[in-house]
Design an enzyme around this catalytic site. Structure first.
Site, PDB file in Angstrom:
ATOM      1  N   GLY A   1       0.783  -1.310  -0.018  1.00  0.00           N
ATOM      2  CA  GLY A   1       0.134   0.102   0.025  1.00  0.00           C
ATOM      3  C   GLY A   1       0.700   1.069   0.107  1.00  0.00           C
ATOM      4  O   GLY A   1       2.192   1.350   0.568  1.00  0.00           O
ATOM      5  N   THR A   2       0.389   2.294  -0.575  1.00  0.00           N
ATOM      6  CA  THR A   2       1.266   3.199  -1.067  1.00  0.00           C
ATOM      7  C   THR A   2       1.265   4.342   0.575  1.00  0.00           C
ATOM      8  O   THR A   2       2.203   5.208   0.363  1.00  0.00           O
ATOM      9  CB  THR A   2       0.897   4.377  -2.168  1.00  0.00           C
ATOM     10  OG1 THR A   2      -0.697   4.803  -1.868  1.00  0.00           O
ATOM     11  CG2 THR A   2       0.865   3.477  -3.438  1.00  0.00           C
TER      12      THR A   2
END
Length: 307
Positions: free
Chosen positions: A72-73
């Site tokens: 996830g960013t």
């Protein structure tokens, strides 16, 4: 992960990216495994260390030419930087993610994954450290940061730019790191806090750091690493008790340095024993201090470590 119409993000039993392995087989022989399936705000240094150990064990046992991690960013840059400091491999370790979920128009997850694999098997990607691949660009973990809440072009490397560009037919690397740092870490028992400095900040926040028995603190200072006068006494108290205080700038570009000698100025703080981190942001400085404090064996010279 899947996102509902109400905005809930729910872990699936199977990562949807893993279903695309048949497409990836044209690029490399893929060994798939799931370390954990968590939204990125749930990732802590504990999971980062677990991921590091998995990589090191896998490389030691099998003939692996590269590693790709989907992440996830929100905290991707922190995991990437943690791995940069705690692995010493020549093979590429590449992190990638998606800014648009698989149920959105223009979903970029599969595209970024394919490009990450292309980079991981490229001979020129070796010996360049941990890399982040997003949106046709390759970035060094030490430099890159998330700059937009929603743009697919969110990962940028302020001041330095991307390490390379990805085209339809090739990967073009145009610079390389001149040095890397490696720290041997087996356990994470120390704790490091991080505070953003602001106009009129008072000392009681640093009193809380002391009362809660943190082992170190990172301050995102004003300008080149300055603080309001009221904060100085708290910094001095922490340093006197052997708790390292690391200064970075809250500015997007430039580095923190001990320049000004007035009360709260960086030069004064440096003279008190504060450490200035060179060229990294607050969240990375926190991880670097955490890793340095948890180093196995002989303690690090933290001032030298942050140069």
């Amino acid at each position: 992960m899947a996102m509902s119409a109400e905005g809930a993000v729910m872990p699936n039993k199977e990562n949807p990216l893993m279903k695309e392995s048949n497409k990836l087989d044209t690029l490399a022989t893929i060994i798939e495994m799931e370390a954990f399936n968590l939204p990125s705000p749930h990732i802590t240094p504990k999971e980062m260390l677990q991921l590091r150990n998995i990589i090191m064990e896998k490389v030691a046992v099998e003939q692996v030419d590269g590693v790709v991690i989907t992440h996830g960013t929100d905290t991707l840059e922190e995991t990437a930087y943690f791995l940069e400091l705690t692995t010493n491999l020549a093979i590429p370790i590449v992190l990638t993610g998606a800014m648009r979920s698989s149920n959105e128009l223009g979903a970029d997850g599969i595209y970024n994954l394919m490009e990450a694999v292309r980079v991981a098997v490229d001979d020129e990607a070796r010996d360049k450290g941990v890399l982040v691949v997003m949106n046709d660009e390759v970035h060094l973990a030490i430099n890159t940061t998330k700059t937009s809440t929603s743009s697919v072009n969110t990962f940028q490397s302020p001041q330095y730019g991307p390490l390379g560009l990805i085209t339809k037919s090739r990967i073009l690397f145009h610079h390389a790191p001149i040095r890397r740092q490696y720290v041997d870490v087996h356990h994470l028992t120390k704790r490091v806090a991080m505070l953003k400095v602001y106009a009129g900040m008072e000392v009681d926040l640093l009193d809380v750091v002391l009362a809660c028995q943190y082992d170190g603190v990172v301050l995102e200072g004003l300008g080149q690493g300055n603080v309001p006068p009221a904060v100085v006494k708290g910094i001095e108290s922490l340093i006197e008790r052997g708790i390292p205080v690391v200064l970075v700038s809250r500015c997007f570009n430039g580095i923190a340095e001990g320049v000004y000698g007035y009360v709260g100025g960086g030069k004064m703080l440096e003279d008190l024993g504060a450490i200035f981190a060179t060229g990294i942001n607050g969240q990375k400085a926190r991880l670097k201090l955490l890793i340095g404090l948890n180093k196995a064996g002989t303690p690090l010279d933290l001032k030298e470590f942050f140069l």
